[in-house]
Design a protein around this motif. Structure first.
Motif, PDB file in Angstrom:
ATOM      1  N   CYS A  31       0.831  -1.209   0.000  1.00 41.64           N
ATOM      2  CA  CYS A  31       0.000   0.000   0.000  1.00 41.64           C
ATOM      3  C   CYS A  31       0.863   1.254   0.000  1.00 41.64           C
ATOM      4  O   CYS A  31       0.578   2.226  -0.711  1.00 41.64           O
ATOM      5  CB  CYS A  31      -0.929   0.008   1.216  1.00 41.64           C
ATOM      6  N   CYS A  33       3.963   1.550  -1.132  1.00 43.94           N
ATOM      7  CA  CYS A  33       4.584   1.688  -2.452  1.00 43.94           C
ATOM      8  C   CYS A  33       3.600   2.261  -3.458  1.00 43.94           C
ATOM      9  O   CYS A  33       3.936   3.138  -4.250  1.00 43.94           O
ATOM     10  CB  CYS A  33       5.082   0.325  -2.930  1.00 43.94           C
ATOM     11  N   THR A  34       2.362   1.765  -3.416  1.00 40.87           N
ATOM     12  CA  THR A  34       1.345   2.260  -4.338  1.00 40.87           C
ATOM     13  C   THR A  34       1.049   3.730  -4.098  1.00 40.87           C
ATOM     14  O   THR A  34       0.957   4.523  -5.048  1.00 40.87           O
ATOM     15  CB  THR A  34       0.050   1.446  -4.184  1.00 40.87           C
ATOM     16  N   CYS A  35       0.953   4.113  -2.823  1.00 40.68           N
ATOM     17  CA  CYS A  35       0.664   5.518  -2.495  1.00 40.68           C
ATOM     18  C   CYS A  35       1.805   6.427  -2.934  1.00 40.68           C
ATOM     19  O   CYS A  35       1.573   7.502  -3.490  1.00 40.68           O
ATOM     20  CB  CYS A  35       0.422   5.667  -0.992  1.00 40.68           C
ATOM     21  N   CYS A  37       4.019   5.898  -5.313  1.00 47.67           N
ATOM     22  CA  CYS A  37       4.019   5.985  -6.781  1.00 47.67           C
ATOM     23  C   CYS A  37       2.924   6.921  -7.275  1.00 47.67           C
ATOM     24  O   CYS A  37       3.140   7.713  -8.199  1.00 47.67           O
ATOM     25  CB  CYS A  37       3.840   4.596  -7.376  1.00 47.67           C
ATOM     26  N   GLN A  38       1.759   6.841  -6.662  1.00 50.46           N
ATOM     27  CA  GLN A  38       0.666   7.720  -7.071  1.00 50.46           C
ATOM     28  C   GLN A  38       0.985   9.176  -6.772  1.00 50.46           C
ATOM     29  O   GLN A  38       0.685  10.062  -7.575  1.00 50.46           O
ATOM     30  CB  GLN A  38      -0.625   7.303  -6.363  1.00 50.46           C
ATOM     31  N   ILE A  39       1.624   9.443  -5.622  1.00 50.68           N
ATOM     32  CA  ILE A  39       1.987  10.822  -5.267  1.00 50.68           C
ATOM     33  C   ILE A  39       3.015  11.366  -6.252  1.00 50.68           C
ATOM     34  O   ILE A  39       2.893  12.498  -6.753  1.00 50.68           O
ATOM     35  CB  ILE A  39       2.530  10.877  -3.825  1.00 50.68           C
ATOM     36  N   PHE A  41       3.606  10.356  -9.345  1.00 50.80           N
ATOM     37  CA  PHE A  41       2.963  10.526 -10.644  1.00 50.80           C
ATOM     38  C   PHE A  41       2.114  11.798 -10.666  1.00 50.80           C
ATOM     39  O   PHE A  41       2.120  12.552 -11.644  1.00 50.80           O
ATOM     40  CB  PHE A  41       2.094   9.313 -10.957  1.00 50.80           C
ATOM     41  N   THR A  42       1.396  12.050  -9.563  1.00 53.29           N
ATOM     42  CA  THR A  42       0.550  13.242  -9.483  1.00 53.29           C
ATOM     43  C   THR A  42       1.389  14.511  -9.530  1.00 53.29           C
ATOM     44  O   THR A  42       1.058  15.475 -10.236  1.00 53.29           O
ATOM     45  CB  THR A  42      -0.295  13.222  -8.201  1.00 53.29           C
TER      46      THR A  42
END
Length: 216
Positions: A31, A33-35, A37-39, A41-42
């Motif tokens: 979770c 790592c996913t967060c 990566c999303q931050i 990317f954003t």
């Protein structure tokens, strides 16, 4: 014996699988790592969007450089020594509406047949948006120039015609100003490939203004 076998099977099961604690840690790590990566990317998306919007607003155009006039009163090659007297007028046009330029350093170098024979420093200046400025580069003196047979043949041919092919390059250190934001220093190079008539009192010719190009 049945209880021992069951205990042995249960132990084997937990040794090959993951216990509730390790599974929970792995889930949390995934979770995170996913967060992350999303931050990232954003943030990259927002920065790209800001840059694109700024480009649409400012839409910078290339600054134009011209060698508008040149006076060559001496250009004599004697035993690999070149005697020269050249004055070059340069015009710099900034067509941008929102971009101004700091010329922190301007070095002009003169070349003949690929060999540099002179250089000079020009006065730094600030150029506002949608403005035109003029500079003068003067080269006078003598310098050793080593030319091969082909280059000497070209020099003799140009001497007979009275027009010399001389290249002048500008080595710049500039900063751009977008409204209240200044860019980092950049170092573009400008190349002016010129055909300059000799005007020594015995021969004369008309010089044609020439636009200089970015030397990438």
């Amino acid at each position: 014996m049945g209880d021992n076998r069951q205990s042995h099977l249960n132990g084997a099961y937990y040794s090959k699988g993951c216990n509730p604690f390790s599974c929970c840690c792995g889930f949390i790590f995934d979770c995170l790592c996913t967060c992350v990566c999303q931050i990232i990317f954003t943030i990259l998306f927002i920065l790209g969007l800001i840059i694109f919007i700024c480009w649409l607003i400012f839409r910078p155009s290339a600054v134009k450089f011209y060698a508008t006039n040149a006076s060559l009163t001496e250009f004599t090659l004697d035993n690999n020594t070149l005697h020269y007297n050249l004055a070059l007028n340069l015009t710099i046009r900034n067509p941008n509406k929102h971009v101004s330029i700091y010329y922190d350093r301007i070095e002009a170098r003169a070349f003949y047949e690929g060999e540099r024979f002179a250089s000079t420093e020009l006065t730094p200046f600030y150029q506002g948006h949608r403005s035109t400025d003029s500079l003068t580069a003067e080269f006078k003196g003598q310098n050793l120039v080593l030319l091969g047979n082909e280059e000497i043949s070209n020099y003799n041919r140009e001497t007979n015609s009275g027009i010399y092919e001389i290249e002048v390059k500008l080595y710049l250190q500039i900063r751009l100003k977008f409204e209240f934001v200044k860019s980092k220093q950049m170092k573009p190079e400008i190349a002016c490939n010129l055909e300059i008539p000799l005007n020594d009192g015995t021969s004369s010719g008309n010089y044609e203004s020439k636009r200089c190009e970015y030397d990438w």
